[in-house]
Design an enzyme around this catalytic site. Structure first.
Site, PDB file in Angstrom:
ATOM      1  N   GLU A 421       0.861  -1.184   0.000  1.00  0.00           N
ATOM      2  CA  GLU A 421       0.000   0.000   0.000  1.00  0.00           C
ATOM      3  C   GLU A 421       0.902   1.241   0.000  1.00  0.00           C
ATOM      4  O   GLU A 421       1.228   1.740  -1.060  1.00  0.00           O
ATOM      5  CB  GLU A 421      -0.950  -0.035   1.199  1.00  0.00           C
ATOM      6  CG  GLU A 421      -2.044   0.990   1.079  1.00  0.00           C
ATOM      7  CD  GLU A 421      -3.316   0.608   1.822  1.00  0.00           C
ATOM      8  OE1 GLU A 421      -3.407  -0.480   2.377  1.00  0.00           O
ATOM      9  OE2 GLU A 421      -4.236   1.460   1.827  1.00  0.00           O
ATOM     10  N   GLU A 695      -2.159   0.718  13.311  1.00  0.00           N
ATOM     11  CA  GLU A 695      -3.321   1.140  12.520  1.00  0.00           C
ATOM     12  C   GLU A 695      -4.612   0.910  13.292  1.00  0.00           C
ATOM     13  O   GLU A 695      -5.513   1.741  13.270  1.00  0.00           O
ATOM     14  CB  GLU A 695      -3.355   0.321  11.226  1.00  0.00           C
ATOM     15  CG  GLU A 695      -4.564   0.617  10.358  1.00  0.00           C
ATOM     16  CD  GLU A 695      -4.481  -0.053   9.010  1.00  0.00           C
ATOM     17  OE1 GLU A 695      -3.832  -1.107   8.906  1.00  0.00           O
ATOM     18  OE2 GLU A 695      -5.062   0.487   8.047  1.00  0.00           O
TER      19      GLU A 695
HETATM   20  C1  BGC Z   1      -5.306   3.004   4.896  1.00  0.00           C
HETATM   21  C2  BGC Z   1      -5.798   4.057   5.837  1.00  0.00           C
HETATM   22  C3  BGC Z   1      -6.738   4.886   5.013  1.00  0.00           C
HETATM   23  C4  BGC Z   1      -7.941   4.006   4.797  1.00  0.00           C
HETATM   24  C5  BGC Z   1      -9.134   4.654   4.193  1.00  0.00           C
HETATM   25  C6  BGC Z   1      -6.471   2.129   4.576  1.00  0.00           C
HETATM   26  O1  BGC Z   1      -6.145   1.087   3.746  1.00  0.00           O
HETATM   27  O2  BGC Z   1      -4.212   2.310   5.377  1.00  0.00           O
HETATM   28  O3  BGC Z   1      -4.889   4.640   6.616  1.00  0.00           O
HETATM   29  O4  BGC Z   1      -6.975   6.160   5.424  1.00  0.00           O
HETATM   30  O5  BGC Z   1      -7.566   2.841   4.092  1.00  0.00           O
HETATM   31  O6  BGC Z   1      -9.956   3.819   3.511  1.00  0.00           O
END
Ligand code: BGC
Length: 822
Positions: A421, A695
């Site tokens: 990502e 997260e």
């Molecule tokens: C990210 C987040 C992001 C979110 C929003 C995730 O995959 O890691 O930090 O803001 O998606 O959909």
């Protein structure tokens, strides 16, 4: 100002601005170099000495300054990678060494440069990641010391990087920006007569596959040292078997070429293992004691052809490297020994997020000290903010946030540094920007990234949910909170840095976003439809549905429309655009009316009240009367108490809930939340040994298992946004006027916190606040630099003072304070 010919110009600027004073001379043109000194005359006529001169040099400012072509290694690349890197070289002769030499470079791909066998510069992953279809960043290197009289050679190693490597999640995309990589290199020599000569490299380029046999940002790098010839970037190297790359006219590159406005990514420091484990399967496991973004470096000997592999992970699960959270980012590097004595290597074109690593195939039975190091990589920003507290877990929370910021400021602000990502998610930096700008000189990184936000904004003002945007399956429609980065990030930069220029630069983007969101509103002003991520990752949301929050996502959207429209209105005023100021103030007012109609009951309570809804209404000033706000504060305090002081908010509420409580008089409740260690809380991950911000509150469950969701990172700065509260409220230092020209010092002692201090190196100089209390005394010391004034508000309503530059001490005997307020 003195130019290279020794001509001096002086200018006098009236006024009392000390920083960001406009350039008083005519603009410099490309390649100009001047020395600038300043002195200050006070109103009483006393004048300081001239400052030491500061050398300023411009790069290539106009597109037609670039005459070099785009050099493209010619071989057809396999459709998907990881692919090998390429070497490119060109050589030239000089009768005399130049007085000075500059190498200007940009690339489609990522590169490293060498001249005459020596590395040029110390930046990594250059030219970094921008919205490549719009903008390529260029680097300028002073290579005077590299160039000699006689034969010279220039070489580049070039890899896919973000340009052509796999990027994005849910499978990602290969070749997103193009199917060929290329380099643009312009070497300019200044002769003894002052003339500038551009070296003709383009006719001499040769290319060959490099010893980097496969490399990609997510997957890792393979290197075969047997294929490496140290002479490759030296003059006279036999490149007769190399091929001639294609040199394309630069006109084939539509993107703008801009010099970088931020520091480059560099190798910042090296960590040594804190634990080494020899595993039964023959691997050696290393724990570096800190989750980082970077790569491993090693030094050892090995037989020719022997393969060594590095595996990386952030955490362990069941005493194994936990690689599931990395998803498709395999993060394995491999090295094939040449067999020639001691060999030292680290990958060049990949980067990993890890704390643990396993060595597979280490050639010896044991590991010599220093044989393997973890090299920390990120944008080389200056540290500008510090915080210390006498509560070890709270201190660790702050330290972990600093690390998560470092790990995610690798050229642009990303969500995470480890899985497939690593995108510039707008919502994450929207909530984290105040902390980021306090802690580090991150204005350059954010300025650069905001240019991409503007470039990728739709004609209808929509802002992608991450920038640069990669269409890997995520909804394209904008979401509030995320898209609001377009207004909030420049506004935060204005507040923290005082740079009006950033507002002027982003103004069309800011107003474009507000107009976009406003068009989604119903006639009564409330937004009730459209894509909205809402209070993402509310702890009540199940692992597989992180958007299932308890707070109405349109309440969040409408609240953010009010906030962003107010920011746009204030920006318009600062930029002297009164008509737009009135228009955006009206949009804010209309959205506010819609918010109140839809979500505030006649009883003044919020419909379906949730902690995030209350915190938003309090912090965004959405109530009609102060007493409603006060009542909402009490209700919020009640709710967090009923919930046992665990976190009741997601992405939207978490950064502001302590403020909402503290500013409505519930400091104890804010501390109870802050110091909670049960999950979900800020300190729970610390009890689990976290060294970065996770997260999810429960990225690792209390039994040591990893959260089953497929979005489980251990290095996301977003939930660390609360450190802004630690700086502004616990230690008590906040800007009152842009750039910390005037500051508010208002510490909030509470709970078991008995001492805290903070320092911010503003453009005016360091500002320091430090307090300590015991049973008898509360002592506060404030340092204010020249040019700054401070409003000092003592705790327990013990008075407000206004102070100018200097050291100021404040003392409160605790006995003098009534017990009810303590
Ligand atoms: C990210 C987040 C992001 C979110 C929003 C995730 O995959 O890691 O930090 O803001 O998606 O959909």
């Amino acid at each position: 100002m003195t130019d290279r010919a020794g001509r001096t110009q002086t200018a006098r600027i009236d006024g009392n601005d000390q920083v960001l004073v406009g350039w008083p001379f005519s603009p410099l043109s490309s390649r100009e170099s001047v020395d600038v000194s300043a002195r200050v005359t006070l109103s009483d006529g006393t004048t300081s000495a001239w400052s030491d001169p500061l050398r300023i040099e411009t790069g290539l400012l106009r597109r037609d300054d670039w005459t070099a072509g785009l050099v493209v290694p010619s071989a057809e690349a396999p459709r998907t990678g990881p692919r090998g890197a390429w070497l490119l070289r060109s050589q030239f002769d000089l009768e005399r060494a130049p007085v000075s030499a500059r190498l200007y470079v940009t690339a489609q791909g990522i590169y490293r440069a060498e001249i005459n066998g020596g590395r040029v510069g110390d930046d990594e992953l250059a030219p970094g990641w921008t919205s490549y279809d719009h903008r390529l960043r260029a680097q300028a290197y002073d290579v005077t010391e590299h160039i000699v009289a006689g034969g010279n050679a220039l070489g580049f190693e070039l890899a896919d990087g973000w340009f052509r490597g796999n990027i994005g999640f849910d499978g990602g995309l290969w070749d997103f920006y193009g199917s060929q990589i290329g380099i643009v290199a312009q070497l300019e020599l200044v002769g003894h007569d002052g003339s500038v000569r551009v070296v003709d490299l383009d006719r001499g380029w040769k290319s060959s596959p490099s010893a980097t046999t496969a490399t990609a940002l997510y997957e890792g790098e393979n290197y075969d040292a047997r294929l490496f010839d140290r002479q490759w970037s030296s003059w006279g190297f036999d490149d007769s078997l190399w091929t001639r790359p294609e040199v394309r006219d630069l006109a084939t590159v539509a993107a703008r070429i801009e010099h970088a406005v931020a520091e480059p990514v560099r190798q910042i420091e090296e960590l040594h293992p804190t634990a080494v484990d020899y595993l039964p399967n023959g691997r050696i496991r290393l724990d570096f004691g800190q989750n980082i973004s970077g790569r491993l470096a090693f030094t050892t000997t090995g037989p020719a052809g022997h393969i060594l592999r590095f595996h990386h992970a952030e955490v362990l699960e069941d005493n194994e490297l936990a690689v599931r959270p990395l998803r498709r980012a395999t993060s394995v590097d491999s090295y094939v020994f040449s067999g020639h004595g001691e060999e030292t290597w680290q990958p060049v074109f990949t980067i990993h997020g890890f704390r643990y690593a396993e060595l597979e195939g280490w050639p010896q039975d044991s590991l010599a000290p220093d044989a393997v190091r973890a090299v920390v990589l990120h944008t080389d920003m200056d540290r500008t903010g510090w915080f210390a507290v006498d509560h070890p877990q709270l201190q660790q929370l702050h330290d972990n946030t600093v690390w998560s910021m470092r790990d995610n400021f690798v050229d642009l602000p990303t969500d995470c540094p480890q899985r497939d990502e690593r995108m510039g998610w707008t919502g994450d930096i929207q909530v984290f920007a105040p902390a980021a700008l306090f802690l580090y000189g991150s204005g350059g990184v954010l300025d650069s990234w905001l240019r991409d936000v503007s470039d990728e904004q739709g004609a209808d003002g929509s802002v992608p949910n991450f920038v640069p945007w990669v269409p890997c399956g995520f909804p394209e429609a904008s979401s509030a909170v995320w898209g609001d980065a377009a207004t909030v990030v420049p506004w935060t930069m204005w507040e923290q840095l005082g740079d009006r220029g950033i507002l002027a630069q982003q103004y069309p983007s800011m107003t474009g976003w507000v107009d976009h969101l406003a068009r989604r509103a119903d006639p009564d002003g409330a937004v009730r439809t459209g894509f909205a991520l809402g209070d993402w990752l509310d702890p009540v949301a199940p692992p597989e549905d992180p958007g299932a929050a308890r707070t109405d996502r349109y309440l969040v959207t409408t609240a953010y429309l009010v906030r962003s429209a107010r920011i746009a209105a204030e920006t318009a005023e600062i930029l002297d655009d009164p008509v737009a100021a009135v228009k955006h103030a009206a949009i804010a007012q209309h959205a506010l009316a819609g918010f109140r109609k839809e979500w505030v009951l006649p009883s003044r309570e919020l419909v379906g009240e949730s902690p995030t809804a209350l915190a938003l209404a309090i912090c965004f000033d959405l109530f009609e009367l102060d007493e409603h706000r006060t009542r909402a504060g009490s209700r919020l305090a009640e709710m967090v108490a009923e919930g046992g002081y665990v976190i009741p908010t997601g992405f939207v509420g978490t950064p502001i809930i302590c403020d909402a409580l503290a500013t409505t008089g519930h400091i104890d409740a804010a501390y109870s939340l802050l110091l909670q260690t049960e999950c979900p809380s800020w300190l729970y991950p610390i009890t689990m040994g976290a060294t970065t911000i996770w997260e999810r509150w429960d990225s690792m469950l209390p039994d040591g298992q990893i959260n089953p969701g497929d979005m489980t990172s251990f290095n996301h700065y977003a939930l660390g946004a609360v450190v802004d509260f630690l700086h502004r409220s616990v230690a008590g230092l906040a800007p009152l006027e842009p750039g910390y020209r005037r500051v508010r010092v208002a510490p909030l002692p509470g709970a078991s916190v008995n001492a805290a201090s903070t320092r911010h190196d503003s453009a005016y100089g360091p500002i320091e606040v430090s307090w300590r209390r015991d049973d008898d005394n509360f002592d506060l010391v404030v340092h204010v630099p020249f040019g700054v004034t401070a409003e000092v508000e003592l705790p327990w309503s013990q008075g407000v003072s206004h102070v100018a530059a200097g050291r100021h001490e404040f003392h409160i005997p605790i006995q003098s304070i009534s017990h009810s307020v303590l």
